[in-house]
Design an enzyme around this catalytic site. Sequence first.
Site, short mmCIF file in Angstrom:
data_model
loop_
_atom_site.label_atom_id
_atom_site.label_comp_id
_atom_site.label_asym_id
_atom_site.label_seq_id
_atom_site.Cartn_x
_atom_site.Cartn_y
_atom_site.Cartn_z
N HIS A 86 54.15 -3.80 42.94
CA HIS A 86 54.80 -3.38 41.70
C HIS A 86 56.31 -3.20 41.85
O HIS A 86 56.85 -2.19 41.38
CB HIS A 86 54.20 -2.04 41.22
CG HIS A 86 52.73 -2.09 40.93
ND1 HIS A 86 51.93 -0.98 40.90
CD2 HIS A 86 51.92 -3.13 40.63
CE1 HIS A 86 50.69 -1.32 40.61
NE2 HIS A 86 50.65 -2.63 40.46
N PRO A 87 57.03 -4.11 42.49
CA PRO A 87 58.47 -3.88 42.63
C PRO A 87 59.12 -3.75 41.25
O PRO A 87 58.78 -4.48 40.32
CB PRO A 87 58.97 -5.13 43.36
CG PRO A 87 57.94 -6.17 43.13
CD PRO A 87 56.64 -5.43 43.01
#
Length: 533
Positions: free
Chosen positions: A463-464
């Site tokens: 989930h950057p």
Amino acid sequence: MASADYVIVGAGSAGCVLANRLTEDPAVRVVLVEAGGRDRHPNIKIPAAFANQFHTKFDWDFATEPEPHCHDRSLFIPRGKSLGGSSSMNAMLYVRGRPLDYDLWEREGAAGWSWDDVRPYFLKAEHNERGASEHHAVGGPLNVADERSPRPLTRRFLEAAERVGIPRVADYNGPEQDGASLVQVTQRNGRRWSAADAYLRPALSRPNLEVRTGAHVARVELDGDRAVGVVLRDRRGREELLRADREVLLSAGAIGSPQLLMLSGIGPADHLQGLDIEVAVDSPGVGANLQDHPYVVCVWESTAPESLYGADKPRPTLEWLLRRSGPLTSTIAEAFAFVRSRPGLPAADLQYHFAPAYFVDNGAEEYDGHAFTMGPTLISPKSRGEIRLASSDPTAKPRIRTNTLAEPEDLAALVTGVELAREIAATEPIASVRGREIYPGADVRDDADVEEFVRRRVDLLYHPSGTCRMGGEDAVLDPELRVRGLEGLRVIDASVFPVIPGGNTNAPTIMVAERAADLLKGRVPAPAASAGA
Ligand SMILES: Cc1cc2nc3c(=O)[nH]c(=O)nc-3n(C[C@H](O)[C@H](O)[C@H](O)COP(=O)(O)OP(=O)(O)OC[C@H]3O[C@@H](n4cnc5c(N)ncnc54)[C@H](O)[C@@H]3O)c2cc1C
């Protein structure tokens, strides 16, 4: 089209939404440029096969530099590279986050992005098979369904969680997130329903939309302080300018968008000068504020044959092909538990992903037998990282450092997460089918052992976010997502989040793009704070 009104870079979760919404007006010409190819492969369509895409041509296959707080391990960062982007690779879990996540965005300077502002866009996107309600909508492009065939082990997890005091919630996207529940997924008829399925395909026949696949954008073309297009570069190094008469919209994701800005001379001046890149805008926030959700896996053998083991055998494959049901419809993580690691927190800081499967080393490690995995995930991390260019070559992977576990609070929460996972596993009805503890393992006993285990095994949950943040004085973007210091250039994807929401990030990214489309159409009144962009 060699030129268009809007050039969108990246056909991922955000880019597909924009391509659809902007071409609703037949007078608006759009070119959508995607480095990856088409999205027909079974590993994209079959839900349980998503991790088979890792390290293949469908994956940008990024990794961090040695992480100083994780024993110098490099952490894997897969990113989708095909139509649909990461929504064609993800685990399909449908999670919005909490109202307080978006109210925090607004307090961080993102005027116009409070829960009350963004809620209508979650609903606009959604078609929930459970039907319309106060919290859900029908009729939107994004199909949201219940898992078709959860494994019996998953029910055992939910009951055991309840017995240790984690209440059952019917809808973690509803009024109350805290608690345990089966997941909802972005699938239709037992198949992945990516942003390309939801938004792009229905728009493909429009004459005002052109989609270019296999087209790698090397940089944004600037004329003075205005973005006028993008430069494509093919494998032989030949360049082509694609002009944008109105705006360039970067939707290349939380790694790709800051990389492209820096390659175009927009970023921290000293860093760019060090690579002989001419500085167009000194914007120290580009690539900073990198956030992700760290998690650890706790794994047990299962003495009951109730897991996803054998899901790829001929019989389940036939079941999926003929009836679109069975274990291959599983997203591996079949249930959640949102819990608070200590009293006094305003919301859950841990999200358990329960998988009736052996899921270790991002699915790469094989195990011959039935097993189950609990992945306590830190959803409000304090640690922040950054992305920097490794070179001025647009095809080179950037340098990524997340600083995972840099903050003691983050480590402490995950240690509590492991302890609670063990407690759940020791509770009926899962305890009676629990075999050997594989991870952390019998030799991991006291807090110091668990801390050490977390540092050795922690991974990132894909989930950057936050690397071109909006709002706030030193932010890269104003609250209308315009790049400060330039005209004609916006970033619209997961990199704009000021703070990562408390849950998986696909639905929030789609929400951002839905609202951005309305901003571009002038349908949202400009918030006062954005005036001095
Ligand atoms: C393995 C995995 C599992 C996940 N599981 C979940 C989940 O279950 N639930 C959830 O909510 N979220 C999940 N996520 C996260 C979620 O999918 C992402 O947050 C979301 O898709 C991000 O959307 P985006 O538009 O920012 O970027 P992306 O969807 O990644 O889109 C970026 C696009 O830009 C293209 N691109 C990049 N650079 C260039 C360039 N230079 N030129 C041309 N094109 C370029 C890329 O190929 C890509 O198509 C997962 C992600 C992964 C990778």
